[in-house]
Design a protein around this motif. Structure first.
Motif, PDB file in Angstrom:
ATOM      1  N   VAL A 194      20.645  -7.408  -9.935  1.00 31.47           N
ATOM      2  CA  VAL A 194      19.458  -8.168 -10.713  1.00 31.47           C
ATOM      3  C   VAL A 194      18.089  -7.597 -10.214  1.00 31.47           C
ATOM      4  O   VAL A 194      18.127  -7.602  -8.944  1.00 31.47           O
ATOM      5  N   VAL A 195      17.124  -7.453 -11.012  1.00 30.53           N
ATOM      6  CA  VAL A 195      15.913  -7.098 -10.673  1.00 30.53           C
ATOM      7  C   VAL A 195      14.998  -7.978 -10.820  1.00 30.53           C
ATOM      8  O   VAL A 195      14.938  -8.486 -12.060  1.00 30.53           O
ATOM      9  N   GLU A 196      14.270  -8.568 -10.029  1.00 27.08           N
ATOM     10  CA  GLU A 196      13.501  -9.885 -10.024  1.00 27.08           C
ATOM     11  C   GLU A 196      11.961  -9.464  -9.784  1.00 27.08           C
ATOM     12  O   GLU A 196      11.798  -8.598  -8.892  1.00 27.08           O
TER      13      GLU A 196
ATOM     14  N   ILE B 294      12.739 -17.463 -11.389  1.00 21.93           N
ATOM     15  CA  ILE B 294      11.738 -16.011 -11.471  1.00 21.93           C
ATOM     16  C   ILE B 294      12.281 -15.200 -12.467  1.00 21.93           C
ATOM     17  O   ILE B 294      13.401 -14.762 -12.756  1.00 21.93           O
ATOM     18  N   PRO B 295      11.401 -14.460 -13.131  1.00 22.95           N
ATOM     19  CA  PRO B 295      11.697 -13.584 -14.199  1.00 22.95           C
ATOM     20  C   PRO B 295      12.486 -12.453 -13.755  1.00 22.95           C
ATOM     21  O   PRO B 295      12.206 -11.805 -12.596  1.00 22.95           O
ATOM     22  N   SER B 296      13.549 -12.030 -14.291  1.00 25.52           N
ATOM     23  CA  SER B 296      14.247 -10.876 -13.795  1.00 25.52           C
ATOM     24  C   SER B 296      15.373 -10.389 -15.000  1.00 25.52           C
ATOM     25  O   SER B 296      15.291 -10.889 -16.136  1.00 25.52           O
ATOM     26  N   VAL B 297      15.728  -9.237 -14.695  1.00 30.24           N
ATOM     27  CA  VAL B 297      16.766  -8.547 -15.553  1.00 30.24           C
ATOM     28  C   VAL B 297      18.171  -8.568 -14.939  1.00 30.24           C
ATOM     29  O   VAL B 297      18.187  -7.892 -13.817  1.00 30.24           O
ATOM     30  N   VAL B 298      19.352  -8.554 -15.446  1.00 28.73           N
ATOM     31  CA  VAL B 298      20.390  -8.661 -14.672  1.00 28.73           C
ATOM     32  C   VAL B 298      21.091  -7.286 -15.253  1.00 28.73           C
ATOM     33  O   VAL B 298      21.190  -6.991 -16.649  1.00 28.73           O
TER      34      VAL B 298
ATOM     35  N   ALA C 167      13.410   0.499 -13.843  1.00 26.90           N
ATOM     36  CA  ALA C 167      12.190   0.950 -13.698  1.00 26.90           C
ATOM     37  C   ALA C 167      11.078   0.416 -14.637  1.00 26.90           C
ATOM     38  O   ALA C 167      10.116   0.098 -14.244  1.00 26.90           O
ATOM     39  N   GLN C 168      11.362  -0.022 -15.736  1.00 29.71           N
ATOM     40  CA  GLN C 168      10.690  -0.924 -16.700  1.00 29.71           C
ATOM     41  C   GLN C 168      10.584  -2.347 -16.015  1.00 29.71           C
ATOM     42  O   GLN C 168       9.044  -2.586 -16.151  1.00 29.71           O
ATOM     43  N   ALA C 169      11.283  -2.850 -15.678  1.00 30.79           N
ATOM     44  CA  ALA C 169      11.288  -4.136 -14.911  1.00 30.79           C
ATOM     45  C   ALA C 169      10.450  -4.081 -13.827  1.00 30.79           C
ATOM     46  O   ALA C 169       9.545  -4.903 -13.513  1.00 30.79           O
TER      47      ALA C 169
END
Length: 510
Positions: free
Chosen positions: A223-225, A337-341, A349-351
């Motif tokens: 996950v990217v937070e 917290i905003p994140s992408v799984v 990279a966009q996150a």
């Protein structure tokens, strides 16, 4: 046990570079300590007192002139009782000051010269550069193993079992007492569990060299937070009772009424949450970290959460992050917290770009199968920032010249080692007039000595430094020099035991 044994061990640890020898020396004295002595001895060798602050400053310490004892006679219990009495003399005024000086004089008069020097450094906070927590965890494990031999049955106590108990109890001296007071230390340590309303030591992240390197380490199950530029918080609730702690496990409940109110409204009976709180501008963008720290107590902070360690009687620290995140989302909703799984490399990279565009300091990349662990910085959580930033300790500060004349300006930077802190560079870049004013007003409170050009400080002030890289150098004791170092901010929320190590800096050498 004679107090001189503790002092001699501290000297022995400081005189060797061998981690194995340090651990053995610390373990030997802990194994020989009585049950009542284990906690204070552990604290002292880790560089702090069980009493916390005693209100004694360097002016008082330096003002006591008394002949030392010729022979050691102080017991560990004598010293601990004296420190209790000193801590009880709180407040100000001539009466309190006179009693404090008298108590201090009595203690130092009963101490030998070596014991007196140790006590002055302990009371002044200077022993923080002694044995650090990671080393003490290993020493406690070794001491418990040694102590078990005295019972006729050798029990090998793994350091990881001690580290876990320390994480869950939040108290190293109490962990040592648990390990050394039991005939079955492993079982006693494993029985230490999470308790709602008792803070847990926070899990930490390692700096990632780049997104590509981090993805190579962690793979696709991540996950990217957003990495918020705020203050770390740990929130506990039991019924209507809510308590909040900072990153350093200092309670800040009264300073964050908005977090208390929000937590009371969550659909749970008991919960332990990990997160950040920050000040937000009118346009919704985060304010600077310093403003978030100043905002504590203003009621204008916004909390965000990234982990759930307990929910309604169920401990989650051993569950994978993916499970903990699912529980978290059910509890706090849009306060996650905003994140992408499981992003693709392109989406990751966009996150990260999106976090920077939103005014955050970077991103966190976390393995979804990671459990919650504290202590060593592992690779399961990695922080990605647009440039290299490190948390270092201020060892001294030089008086400025020219436009900066009259201000404390150029700071001496130290990186953490097993022996304490070693100088790796200096900088005055990135300092505003407000920073110079703050340094000049604040640094003398941490002063140990000075000369015509420099004020030397106890190693307690943490500063975040941005730099271009690290190169080999013979100029500084650490054997490295920082390239284009500049001050980002001072970290009131971070203890010196969590600052970056010399080995971390050396890994970036060109």
């Amino acid at each position: 046990m004679l107090f001189s044994r503790v002092v001699a061990t501290s000297g022995e640890v400081g005189a060797t570079r061998s981690r194995k020898a340090k651990t053995a020396a610390l373990a030997a004295v802990l194994a020989d300590a009585s049950p009542d002595e284990v906690a204070p001895v552990t604290a002292w060798l880790a560089g702090f007192m069980l009493q916390g602050r005693t209100g004694i400053g360097w002016r008082t310490l330096s003002g006591v002139e008394i002949d030392p004892a010729a022979q050691p006679s102080l017991e560990v219990g004598d010293v601990e009782a004296a420190l209790d009495r000193l801590a009880a003399l709180a407040g100000s005024g001539s009466g309190v000051g006179a009693r404090r000086t008298a108590e201090l004089s009595s203690l130092l008069g009963a101490a030998t010269a070596d014991e007196g020097r140790f006590l002055v450094r302990l009371l002044g906070g200077e022993l923080r550069q002694g044995a650090l927590e990671g080393l003490m965890v290993e020493a406690v494990a070794a001491a418990a193993t040694l102590a078990s031999e005295a019972t006729g049955r050798r029990v090998q106590v793994p350091a990881e079992v001690v580290r876990r108990a320390f994480m869950l109890s939040g108290q190293l001296p109490e962990t040592a007492r648990t390990a050394l007071a039991s005939d079955d230390p492993v079982a006693a340590l494993e029985a230490v569990g999470l308790e709602v309303m008792r803070p847990v030591r926070p899990m930490l992240a390692s700096p990632g060299d780049s997104l590509e390197a981090t993805l190579a380490d962690l793979g696709t199950e991540i996950v990217v937070e957003h990495k918020l530029d705020g203050a770390r918080i740990q929130v506990h609730r039991r019924g209507d009772e809510v308590r909040v702690w900072s990153r350093t496990l200092h309670e800040i409940t009264d300073a964050v009424p908005e977090i208390v109110a929000l937590t009371r409204g969550l659909p749970v009976e008991t919960v332990v949450l990990d997160g950040e709180t920050l000040a937000v501008a009118e346009d919704g963008r985060p304010r600077a970290f310093q403003e978030s720290m100043k905002g504590l107590g203003s009621g204008a902070m916004q909390p965000w959460f990234f982990d759930c360690l307990h929910r309604d009687g169920r401990d989650l620290v051993d569950e994978p992050l993916e499970t903990r995140r699912r529980e978290l989302a059910e509890i706090v909703g849009d306060r996650v917290i905003p994140s992408v799984v499981r992003p693709t490399p392109e989406r990751a990279a966009q996150a990260i770009d999106g976090a920077l565009a939103a005014g955050q300091e970077g991103s966190m990349v976390k393995a979804l199968d990671s459990t919650y662990t504290a202590g060593r910085r592992g690779k399961a959580w990695q922080k990605i920032k647009p440039s290299h930033t490190f948390d270092l300790v201020v060892l001294a500060c030089e008086w400025g010249s020219g436009r900066r004349r009259g201000w404390l300006s150029n700071i001496h930077l130290g990186a953490r080692t097993d022996d304490g802190f070693v100088m790796v560079g200096k900088t005055f870049k990135g300092m505003t007039d407000e920073t110079l004013r703050w340094q000049t007003e604040t640094f003398p409170r941490y002063e140990t000595s000075r000369d015509a050009y420099t004020v030397y400080l106890r190693p307690e002030i943490v500063v975040e430094i941005e730099l271009d890289g690290v190169q080999t150098s013979t100029r500084y004791p650490g054997g490295v020099a920082l390239r284009f170092a500049r001050v980002v901010r001072y970290r009131d929320d971070k203890p010196v035991g969590e600052t970056d190590t010399l080995d971390t800096l050396r890994a970036l050498r060109r």
